[in-house]
Design an enzyme around this catalytic site. Sequence first.
Site, PDB file in Angstrom:
ATOM      1  CB  SER A 175       1.431   0.514  13.022  1.00 56.76           C
ATOM      2  OG  SER A 175       2.715   1.107  13.102  1.00 56.76           O
ATOM      3  CG  HIS A 203      -2.989  -0.027  12.085  1.00 58.09           C
ATOM      4  ND1 HIS A 203      -2.841  -1.289  11.563  1.00 58.09           N
ATOM      5  CD2 HIS A 203      -1.841   0.629  11.804  1.00 58.09           C
ATOM      6  CE1 HIS A 203      -1.647  -1.403  11.010  1.00 58.09           C
ATOM      7  NE2 HIS A 203      -1.019  -0.246  11.143  1.00 58.09           N
ATOM      8  CE  LYS A 235      -1.504  -1.118   7.281  1.00 62.94           C
ATOM      9  NZ  LYS A 235      -0.716   0.072   7.538  1.00 62.94           N
TER      10      LYS A 235
HETATM   11  C1  LIG Z   1       0.470   0.616   6.884  1.00 63.29           C
HETATM   12  C2  LIG Z   1       0.620   2.001   7.338  1.00 63.29           C
HETATM   13  C3  LIG Z   1       0.901   3.031   6.436  1.00 63.29           C
HETATM   14  C4  LIG Z   1       1.215   2.760   4.985  1.00 63.29           C
HETATM   15  O1  LIG Z   1       0.085   2.403   4.271  1.00 63.29           O
HETATM   16  P1  LIG Z   1       0.252   1.560   2.926  1.00 63.29           P
HETATM   17  O2  LIG Z   1      -1.025   1.762   2.202  1.00 63.29           O
HETATM   18  O3  LIG Z   1       0.496   0.151   3.337  1.00 63.29           O
HETATM   19  O4  LIG Z   1       1.425   2.139   2.193  1.00 63.29           O
HETATM   20  C5  LIG Z   1       0.922   4.325   6.906  1.00 63.29           C
HETATM   21  N1  LIG Z   1       0.712   4.596   8.215  1.00 63.29           N
HETATM   22  C6  LIG Z   1       0.489   3.628   9.110  1.00 63.29           C
HETATM   23  C7  LIG Z   1       0.256   3.993  10.547  1.00 63.29           C
HETATM   24  C8  LIG Z   1       0.437   2.301   8.706  1.00 63.29           C
HETATM   25  O5  LIG Z   1       0.243   1.336   9.601  1.00 63.29           O
END
Ligand SMILES: *Cc1c(COP(=O)(O)O)cnc(C)c1O
Length: 398
Positions: A175, A203, A235
């Site tokens: 990320s 992602h 996302k």
């Molecule tokens: C954003 C993210 C999460 C958390 O997801 P949310 O739905 O925002 O709580 C978990 N793992 C990774 C790799 C992320 O980038």
Amino acid sequence: MRDFQLELRQRREAGLHRQRREISGPQRPALTVNGQPLLSFCSNDYLGLANHPDNRRVLSEALDENGLGGASSHLICGHHRAHEQLENQLAAFTGRSSALLFSTGYMANLGVISALAGRGDTIFSDRLNHASIVDGCRLSGARVRRYHHGDLEALARMLEETAGHKLVVSDGVFSMDGDVAALVPLAQLCTKHDALLMIDDAHGFGVLGPQGRGSVAAAGLNEEQVPVLMGTLGKAAGTSGAFVAGPAWLTEYLVQKARTYIYTTAMPPALAQASCNSLSLIESFDSQRAHLAALIDRFRDQVTLMGYHLMPSATPIQPIVVGSNEATLALSAELQNRGLLVTAIRPPTVPDGQARLRITLSAAHSFDDLNRLLRALVQCRPDCVVSPVLSEPFAENV
Ligand SMILES: *Cc1c(COP(=O)(O)O)cnc(C)c1O
């Protein structure tokens, strides 16, 4: 009592103090931030679905049909037909036998990891894995062995010398760096050592692979090779929530054991319906993904010419590592003076001395938007952006 005020002062002095900005209006590249218009290059809305008119329409119709609140956990009376539909659609989309919804990705990782490993077991985790994975590992009570980022030889040695139940967990797309895990050799290694493999594709989902099916689909790996596939909906899907997809035993087991599934209120059913619509849009968004790829190519070409240090990333996550917290904050402020929003990412989100601007591109950006960013980056380029320490190992990839 501990001196909390002192801790806050120390954070400020170390350039580590975090502040929120207030956004008004919808999420999109043209943001209103503390009342000021800024062009944003730091959201995870990779396909522009967070404010897509079809999604907004589906959501408001779904609200009329099914109301707002989730009202209860899934195991009491909160498991709605809309959740069931989204789970089925997610299973089909990822090519898995089943899927299970969670309220957020953070909760999914806590619940899944702590359900699949416990005392006496060993979890193997990439050093750059997301904080929610780190916390899930801690919560599980299992022994945790962290391997250097992407170092599969080290992982192989650790697996070799470990007996008992083994869980290997990795981000699909990292990320804060934007690189993709070497999923095929990782899966082979897990098969060889009888370790359960879990990939967090927060992602990659919606962005990579055929029809945006994610990094695991891009690597051509089925549910035998990657039994535990986690993805998020906040996302690229532009809504909210998360899921785990895999064999039928997995979701059945998690319904019994994952405490962050059992002891929390189901997401609003209407939101699940909007996510179903997002999924259909993702599937049909090949041209948007092609546009995004073209933006990424142009960004990398131009920024490399400027002498900035880029990481070996082919995804929409394109960090510029600056180094010190202060210099990163200063560069972010310079960009903001020019009407651009790129937040500084500092430790502990990234390792010490690797503070960075985490630039993210979206299919919702136009080439004009990108050109504005490129012009500002030329004007703001500080001497320190090319870090002598960091540029070496990555030189061949730039
Ligand atoms: C954003 C993210 C999460 C958390 O997801 P949310 O739905 O925002 O709580 C978990 N793992 C990774 C790799 C992320 O980038």
